[in-house]
Design an enzyme around this catalytic site. Structure first.
Site, PDB file in Angstrom:
ATOM      1  N   GLN A 125      50.165  41.467  64.482  1.00  0.00           N
ATOM      2  CA  GLN A 125      50.792  40.213  64.907  1.00  0.00           C
ATOM      3  C   GLN A 125      52.292  40.417  65.063  1.00  0.00           C
ATOM      4  O   GLN A 125      52.964  40.846  64.120  1.00  0.00           O
ATOM      5  CB  GLN A 125      50.506  39.150  63.847  1.00  0.00           C
ATOM      6  CG  GLN A 125      50.786  37.731  64.279  1.00  0.00           C
ATOM      7  CD  GLN A 125      50.318  36.752  63.212  1.00  0.00           C
ATOM      8  OE1 GLN A 125      50.112  37.107  62.050  1.00  0.00           O
ATOM      9  NE2 GLN A 125      50.141  35.516  63.576  1.00  0.00           N
ATOM     10  N   GLY A 126      52.823  40.130  66.246  1.00  0.00           N
ATOM     11  CA  GLY A 126      54.239  40.327  66.528  1.00  0.00           C
ATOM     12  C   GLY A 126      55.001  39.015  66.581  1.00  0.00           C
ATOM     13  O   GLY A 126      55.444  38.604  67.662  1.00  0.00           O
ATOM     14  N   SER A 128      57.359  37.682  63.529  1.00  0.00           N
ATOM     15  CA  SER A 128      58.631  37.693  62.806  1.00  0.00           C
ATOM     16  C   SER A 128      59.592  38.747  63.349  1.00  0.00           C
ATOM     17  O   SER A 128      59.193  39.833  63.763  1.00  0.00           O
ATOM     18  CB  SER A 128      58.388  37.952  61.315  1.00  0.00           C
ATOM     19  OG  SER A 128      57.625  36.920  60.742  1.00  0.00           O
ATOM     20  N   GLU A 245      45.648  30.478  62.081  1.00  0.00           N
ATOM     21  CA  GLU A 245      46.142  31.180  60.901  1.00  0.00           C
ATOM     22  C   GLU A 245      46.272  30.233  59.710  1.00  0.00           C
ATOM     23  O   GLU A 245      45.952  30.592  58.577  1.00  0.00           O
ATOM     24  CB  GLU A 245      47.499  31.822  61.222  1.00  0.00           C
ATOM     25  CG  GLU A 245      48.049  32.685  60.110  1.00  0.00           C
ATOM     26  CD  GLU A 245      49.347  33.358  60.510  1.00  0.00           C
ATOM     27  OE1 GLU A 245      49.658  34.415  59.929  1.00  0.00           O
ATOM     28  OE2 GLU A 245      50.056  32.840  61.387  1.00  0.00           O
ATOM     29  N   ASN A 361      55.658  27.374  53.266  1.00  0.00           N
ATOM     30  CA  ASN A 361      55.196  26.043  52.885  1.00  0.00           C
ATOM     31  C   ASN A 361      56.275  24.985  53.068  1.00  0.00           C
ATOM     32  O   ASN A 361      55.962  23.802  53.274  1.00  0.00           O
ATOM     33  CB  ASN A 361      54.694  26.063  51.442  1.00  0.00           C
ATOM     34  CG  ASN A 361      53.308  26.665  51.333  1.00  0.00           C
ATOM     35  OD1 ASN A 361      52.781  27.208  52.317  1.00  0.00           O
ATOM     36  ND2 ASN A 361      52.701  26.593  50.168  1.00  0.00           N
ATOM     37  N   GLU A 362      57.544  25.400  53.002  1.00  0.00           N
ATOM     38  CA  GLU A 362      58.615  24.438  53.270  1.00  0.00           C
ATOM     39  C   GLU A 362      58.525  23.928  54.712  1.00  0.00           C
ATOM     40  O   GLU A 362      58.669  22.728  54.974  1.00  0.00           O
ATOM     41  CB  GLU A 362      59.987  25.082  53.018  1.00  0.00           C
ATOM     42  CG  GLU A 362      60.300  25.345  51.560  1.00  0.00           C
ATOM     43  CD  GLU A 362      59.605  26.588  51.010  1.00  0.00           C
ATOM     44  OE1 GLU A 362      59.667  26.806  49.793  1.00  0.00           O
ATOM     45  OE2 GLU A 362      58.986  27.345  51.802  1.00  0.00           O
TER      46      GLU A 362
END
Length: 378
Positions: A125-126, A128, A245, A361-362
């Site tokens: 997965q690209g 970040s 996801e 989670n923020e």
């Protein structure tokens, strides 16, 4: 909601249980985040594919069984119940594949899905980047049009690519229009990691596993045929992937139902410690059951043609916090023996990543507040 299973679904469960009982490795495989463990897990993945269990809900033409989502949930429950190995193909089959079914062209589906199901193409997965982690809209890796070649030149850096050191392909977002706003001008690309101009640099985690990688791209050519969902539509397409996801496909209820059962087994073997943590043990079991019911509600919505949308953020918040609480309780029961029990201690370390990956989670709480509760941004 009808919570009973049909005779056909019961028969599907029995078939899956019998096959898994006969074929799951007797000894646990090494971690799929190590090179040796990844190779061993790939052998298992290919056994699943040969028996048409790797992607049960996919059409038969792509290697599946045309199973319903309900049957997929049954298979997942039986898979974890059997103690089967972790799925090292999960980024492809659980994240990219649902997006391909929604946005991919027939040519892309025919070309990519069978190889994905057979564990021939392994996807990383690209998302970040060094300056864009949870803020996905802040990515700076760019895509420049190469009209003469009929494609794009990709440049930039991706990081935290799970098992990227072992994978063969990458999917992700690139900025094709630098003048557009943050959520605009993005395009979703698919590319092989052995393409000229790609450098993959693996690095170890604190626990020594080596699967993570940084991926550097220097004018990497990608043809138009490997744009997913259309030029400039990357944000919309990526939200479908992140929905998978955070929501249904990445963390099925079977994972947590099995973990809760293992926790209760541990409690029975440590009765003195369990007596002091009775409420937490009961809560862990209740949480796993509640998560299953929430998922069943989501599947009901999907089968009735309703979009899940921002509710996937609720899902992600719940399972990531639940996973930590469950493993913390296990370590409390183990006490000083926790360092000798590799399964629970490694599981605990991995659970700590839950509130970070798939969007922190923020960020998920902001999504819930704004999109589900209608609260103002400020």
């Amino acid at each position: 909601m009808d919570l009973t299973w049909s005779p056909e679904e019961d028969a599907f469960r029995q078939e899956a249980r019998q096959w898994l009982t006969a074929h799951v490795p007797r000894e646990p495989l090494p971690s799929g985040d190590t090179r040796a463990g990844f190779a061993a897990c790939l052998e298992w993945e290919r056994k699943l594919f040969d028996a048409r269990w790797s992607v049960v809900s996919w059409p038969e033409e792509f290697g599946g069984r045309d199973a319903t989502l309900w049957q997929w949930l049954i298979f997942e429950e039986e898979y974890y119940r059997a103690g089967a190995p972790a799925r090292v193909t999960q980024n492809g089959i659980f994240l990219l594949a649902p997006t391909l079914f929604t946005y991919g062209t027939p040519e892309q589906q025919k070309r990519l899905l069978p190889r994905m199901a057979a564990a021939q193409d392994l996807w990383a997965q690209g998302w970040s980047e060094p300056g864009a982690g949870s803020d996905l809209a802040g990515i700076r890796s760019r895509a420049v049009r190469d009209e003469a070649a009929g494609g794009w030149r990709l440049s930039g850096q991706k990081t935290w690519t799970t098992r990227g050191a072992f994978c063969t392909h990458l999917f992700g977002l690139f900025r094709a229009d630098p003048e557009a706003g943050r959520h605009h001008g993005l395009t979703y690309f698919l590319l092989p990691l052995d393409a000229p101009g790609v450098t993959v640099r693996g690095f170890e985690r604190l626990d020594g596993d080596e699967g993570f990688a940084e991926v550097f791209l220097d004018e990497v050519f990608v043809p138009d045929a490997d744009v997913l969902g259309g030029v400039g539509q990357g944000w919309r397409v990526a939200m479908a992937t992140t929905g998978s996801e955070r929501g249904l496909t990445l963390r099925s209820p079977g994972r947590f139902l099995h973990a809760a059962d293992r926790l209760l087994d541990l409690a029975r073997s440590t009765p003195d410690a369990a007596a002091a943590h009775r409420d937490r043990l009961v809560q862990a079991w209740i949480d796993a059951q509640a998560y299953e019911l929430f998922t069943l509600e989501q599947v009901t919505a999907i089968t009735e043609g309703r979009a899940v949308g921002a509710e996937s953020s609720l899902n992600k918040l719940f399972w990531s916090d639940m996973d930590i609480r469950l493993h913390e309780t296990a370590l409390e029961l183990l006490g000083s023996e926790m360092e000798l029990e590799d399964g629970w201690s490694r599981g605990f370390l991995f659970s700590l990543a839950g509130p970070l990956y798939a969007g922190t989670n923020e960020i998920q709480r902001n999504i819930v507040a704004e999109r589900l509760l209608g609260l103002p941004r400020r």
